[in-house]
Design a protein around this motif. Structure first.
Motif, mmCIF file in Angstrom:
data_model
loop_
_atom_site.group_PDB
_atom_site.id
_atom_site.type_symbol
_atom_site.label_atom_id
_atom_site.label_comp_id
_atom_site.label_asym_id
_atom_site.label_seq_id
_atom_site.Cartn_x
_atom_site.Cartn_y
_atom_site.Cartn_z
ATOM 1 N N ASN A 54 41.094 -57.132 31.865
ATOM 2 C CA ASN A 54 42.108 -56.080 32.003
ATOM 3 C C ASN A 54 43.005 -56.016 30.753
ATOM 4 O OD1 ASN A 54 43.547 -58.393 32.390
ATOM 5 N ND2 ASN A 54 44.479 -57.787 34.339
ATOM 6 N N MET A 81 46.672 -51.986 45.433
ATOM 7 C CA MET A 81 46.159 -50.940 44.543
ATOM 8 C C MET A 81 44.703 -50.595 44.862
ATOM 9 S SD MET A 81 48.458 -49.750 42.588
ATOM 10 C CE MET A 81 47.633 -49.027 41.168
ATOM 11 N N GLY A 86 55.117 -63.783 32.283
ATOM 12 C CA GLY A 86 54.317 -63.490 33.471
ATOM 13 C C GLY A 86 54.755 -62.229 34.198
ATOM 14 N N GLN A 87 56.036 -61.896 34.104
ATOM 15 C CA GLN A 87 56.527 -60.676 34.750
ATOM 16 C C GLN A 87 55.956 -59.437 34.065
ATOM 17 O OE1 GLN A 87 58.946 -60.452 37.523
ATOM 18 N NE2 GLN A 87 58.008 -62.462 37.724
ATOM 19 N N ALA A 138 45.353 -47.958 31.336
ATOM 20 C CA ALA A 138 46.117 -47.928 32.588
ATOM 21 C C ALA A 138 45.194 -47.642 33.756
ATOM 22 C CB ALA A 138 47.226 -46.872 32.497
ATOM 23 N N LEU A 179 44.815 -58.147 29.128
ATOM 24 C CA LEU A 179 46.066 -58.863 28.893
ATOM 25 C C LEU A 179 45.945 -59.592 27.563
ATOM 26 C CD1 LEU A 179 47.073 -60.315 32.374
ATOM 27 C CD2 LEU A 179 47.903 -58.278 31.215
ATOM 28 N N ARG A 212 41.140 -62.701 31.274
ATOM 29 C CA ARG A 212 42.318 -61.952 30.824
ATOM 30 C C ARG A 212 41.940 -60.838 29.854
ATOM 31 N NH1 ARG A 212 47.416 -64.167 31.109
ATOM 32 N NH2 ARG A 212 47.812 -63.717 28.923
ATOM 33 N N ALA A 234 49.079 -55.811 34.767
ATOM 34 C CA ALA A 234 47.858 -55.956 35.561
ATOM 35 C C ALA A 234 47.841 -54.989 36.742
ATOM 36 C CB ALA A 234 47.721 -57.394 36.056
ATOM 37 N N LEU A 235 49.029 -54.622 37.233
ATOM 38 C CA LEU A 235 49.096 -53.681 38.361
ATOM 39 C C LEU A 235 48.957 -52.233 37.912
ATOM 40 C CD1 LEU A 235 51.980 -55.346 40.394
ATOM 41 C CD2 LEU A 235 49.655 -54.964 41.219
ATOM 42 N N GLY A 236 48.970 -52.011 36.608
ATOM 43 C CA GLY A 236 48.816 -50.644 36.097
ATOM 44 C C GLY A 236 50.131 -49.945 35.826
ATOM 45 N N LEU A 237 51.252 -50.666 35.909
ATOM 46 C CA LEU A 237 52.536 -50.037 35.606
ATOM 47 C C LEU A 237 52.609 -49.711 34.112
ATOM 48 C CD1 LEU A 237 55.002 -52.341 37.612
ATOM 49 C CD2 LEU A 237 54.213 -50.076 38.270
ATOM 50 N N MET A 244 44.724 -58.536 39.741
ATOM 51 C CA MET A 244 44.723 -59.870 39.145
ATOM 52 C C MET A 244 45.698 -60.794 39.867
ATOM 53 S SD MET A 244 44.860 -60.945 35.211
ATOM 54 C CE MET A 244 44.105 -62.466 34.717
ATOM 55 N N ALA A 295 53.632 -51.110 43.035
ATOM 56 C CA ALA A 295 52.590 -50.463 42.221
ATOM 57 C C ALA A 295 52.017 -49.209 42.886
ATOM 58 C CB ALA A 295 51.492 -51.464 41.876
ATOM 59 N N ARG A 309 43.249 -50.749 34.541
ATOM 60 C CA ARG A 309 44.093 -51.770 35.171
ATOM 61 C C ARG A 309 44.386 -51.460 36.624
ATOM 62 N NH1 ARG A 309 48.263 -53.009 30.170
ATOM 63 N NH2 ARG A 309 47.062 -54.739 29.302
ATOM 64 N N ALA A 310 44.465 -50.167 36.943
ATOM 65 C CA ALA A 310 44.703 -49.797 38.334
ATOM 66 C C ALA A 310 43.499 -50.151 39.203
ATOM 67 C CB ALA A 310 45.014 -48.301 38.431
ATOM 68 N N PHE A 338 47.490 -64.583 39.421
ATOM 69 C CA PHE A 338 47.768 -65.544 38.356
ATOM 70 C C PHE A 338 47.983 -66.949 38.913
ATOM 71 C CE2 PHE A 338 49.193 -61.385 37.047
ATOM 72 C CZ PHE A 338 48.799 -61.281 35.720
ATOM 73 N N ARG A 347 49.663 -58.122 46.985
ATOM 74 C CA ARG A 347 50.202 -57.182 45.999
ATOM 75 C C ARG A 347 49.076 -56.572 45.159
ATOM 76 N NH1 ARG A 347 54.230 -59.292 41.334
ATOM 77 N NH2 ARG A 347 52.335 -60.415 40.746
ATOM 78 N N ALA A 348 48.127 -57.416 44.764
ATOM 79 C CA ALA A 348 47.007 -56.905 43.970
ATOM 80 C C ALA A 348 46.122 -55.985 44.817
ATOM 81 C CB ALA A 348 46.191 -58.065 43.409
ATOM 82 N N ASN A 368 53.664 -65.127 39.617
ATOM 83 C CA ASN A 368 54.328 -64.005 38.945
ATOM 84 C C ASN A 368 54.793 -62.915 39.901
ATOM 85 O OD1 ASN A 368 53.818 -65.343 36.606
ATOM 86 N ND2 ASN A 368 52.111 -64.043 35.972
ATOM 87 N N LEU A 369 55.301 -63.314 41.050
ATOM 88 C CA LEU A 369 55.915 -62.318 41.938
ATOM 89 C C LEU A 369 57.203 -61.820 41.300
ATOM 90 C CD1 LEU A 369 55.393 -63.910 45.465
ATOM 91 C CD2 LEU A 369 54.079 -62.089 44.361
ATOM 92 N N PHE A 370 57.650 -60.644 41.727
ATOM 93 C CA PHE A 370 58.896 -60.091 41.198
ATOM 94 C C PHE A 370 60.063 -60.660 42.017
ATOM 95 C CE2 PHE A 370 55.850 -56.407 40.476
ATOM 96 C CZ PHE A 370 55.499 -56.869 39.220
#
Lengths: 245, 223
Positions: free
Chosen positions: A51, A156, B122-123, A76, A53, A48, B129-132, A84, A104, A79-80, A86, A152-153, A90-92
């Protein structure tokens, strides 16, 4: 020699508790590294930090592809490049599976909607859930959700993928499908750093296994050596406890 | 003279109804404008309350506490009767909207804050982590989820704003209540007041019921 991911003298404390006590680690491009160790050993904290966190103490240095992991705009950019996954997915939840993957690239890279949608469908097919793209995450099983998180990861197009205990929150029958996707990913030459308790996966897929304990790297080497013929007593104790139960 | 002639006099009702409708229109305009402005102010305050540098965060907290403490009627009278002494003369509508917005913004800020704080860490981490960027994380990930959570309390707050518009009648704004009291004086009969009360009820009762239903549904889904 410095690696694609290069970590120098990484330290982190929570109050008086030292979570990381001077980690030095280089990961080469395309290398698959599995980090094992007892809980509380600092392995999750370590990845962690890559990147950012988690912040880390002054004097520590992390570079990804030569870029220092600091803060602000430079962060940023790092991170792009670093994907990562988890433990808890941690999906939206308010976005469909496809939209999760598209967000993203559209926002960070400015990819056109049609292009990112096509890319999302490609990636979802690759992780074996192309037919679920229109659903919301809550309607998917844990294993499927974690595969969406991997897609999703990947959207990018990261240079490095970090996995933080990706199968620990899964029902046992779903562990395999996620590990399969990770195994395929390792074959494509993506640099991977995986914190895991799956010794079988580490044995088969890792180029190098790192054993951590009490915030330090205790032992590292090829999986055959670390997992089958560990040199350090602490590694032996841990493996003995994990494998013989 | 029976009770119907006194409180529900048909003749008075017929004569004063257009007046009441005009008042209702102004009440709705004032309510809608204050609700929208209060939402904007509240969102801004919630952001500074959570993410601004420490001194700004502190000032925001002070603002929120002050405007949740001060009685709306007192604030309204200060805006309308006191500000002219420093050269700021607002119309009755602008005074009422200012007072309503300042207070509604403070409540709305706390509602938004609660909603944002209810979103799992986590959100935020997945977004980072995605760079947002922080702004993108808010707009695309956090707020869409937070707003869904806070729709019941926001609706509740909006009902309060509409109810509180009635206070504007003390600064001579021709809203529903003011029209009703004038009509009552004119007709020498309380029927317009009763009708005005019925109109408030007709508008707000369904909203109150809606909030209850949403709260029940949210509670059920959380189980």
């Amino acid at each position: 020699m410095t690696g694609f991911v290069s970590i120098r003298n990484l330290r982190k404390s929570y109050g008086t508790f030292e979570a990381l006590r001077g980690i030095n680690l280089d990961v080469a491009k395309g290398e698959v590294v599995c980090i094992i160790g007892p809980s509380g050993s600092g392995k999750s904290t370590l990845i962690r930090c890559i990147n950012r966190l988690e912040g880390f103490s002054a004097g520590s240095e992390i570079r990804v592809d030569g870029m220092p992991v600091t803060s602000g705009r430079a962060l940023a950019k790092v991170r792009a490049e670093v994907g990562m996954v988890f433990q808890s997915f941690n999906l939206f939840p308010h976005l469909t599976v496809r939209e999760n993957v598209m967000l993203a690239p559209r926002r960070v890279r400015g990819t056109l909607r049609v292009d990112s949608a096509a890319q999302a469908d490609r990636l979802l097919a690759r992780v074996g859930i192309g037919d679920q793209a229109g659903k919301y995450p809550e309607h998917l099983s844990g294993g499927q959700q974690q595969r969406v998180a991997i897609a999703r990861a990947l959207a990018m197009e990261p240079q490095v993928m970090l996995f933080d205990e990706p199968t620990s929150a899964l029902d046992p029958e779903m562990v395999g499908e996620v590990l399969d996707v990770m195994r395929d990913l390792a074959r494509t030459g993506v640099t991977m750093i995986v914190v895991t308790h799956e010794m079988g996966f580490a044995a088969q897929v890792a180029d190098r296994v790192i054993f951590m304990d009490a915030g330090q790297i205790v032992e590292q080497g090829p999986p055959a050596q670390v997992l089958s013929a560990p040199q350090e007593p602490r590694t032996r104790d841990f493996l003995g406890a994990v494998l013989n139960h | 003279m029976d009770i119907f002639d006194t409180f529900l006099n048909a003749e008075v009702m017929r004569r004063t109804f257009p007046l009441l409708l005009r008042g209702l229109w102004i009440t709705l305009q004032l309510g809608a404008a204050s609700i929208v402005a209060g939402l904007g102010l509240g969102l801004g305050l919630a952001m500074t309350r959570l993410y601004a540098p420490a001194p700004v965060r502190f000032l925001t907290r002070v603002y929120i506490d002050i405007f949740r403490s001060i009685p709306l009627l007192v604030l309204l009278i200060i805006v309308y009767y006191a500000l002219p002494f420093v050269g700021l003369r607002l119309s009755p509508f602008a005074s009422a909207m200012t007072a309503l917005t300042l207070v509604s913004g403070a409540y709305t800020a706390e509602i938004f804050r609660a909603g944002i704080e209810a979103i799992p860490k986590g959100q935020f981490e997945a977004s980072a982590a995605l760079g947002l960027s922080g702004r993108q994380t808010m707009a695309d990930v956090i707020l869409p989820q937070a707003v869904r959570i806070v729709i019941p309390p926001l609706t509740n707050n909006s009902i309060n704003v509409v109810k509180d518009t009635a206070l504007a009648s003390v600064v001579a704004m021709p809203d529903l209540l003011k029209q009703a009291t004038q009509a009552q004086a004119l007709a020498a009969n309380p029927t317009p007041l009763i009708v005005a009360a019925a109109i408030y009820l007709a508008f707000l009762w369904p909203l109150v019921a809606l909030v209850s239903r949403m709260e029940r549904r949210f509670a059920a889904r959380r189980r």
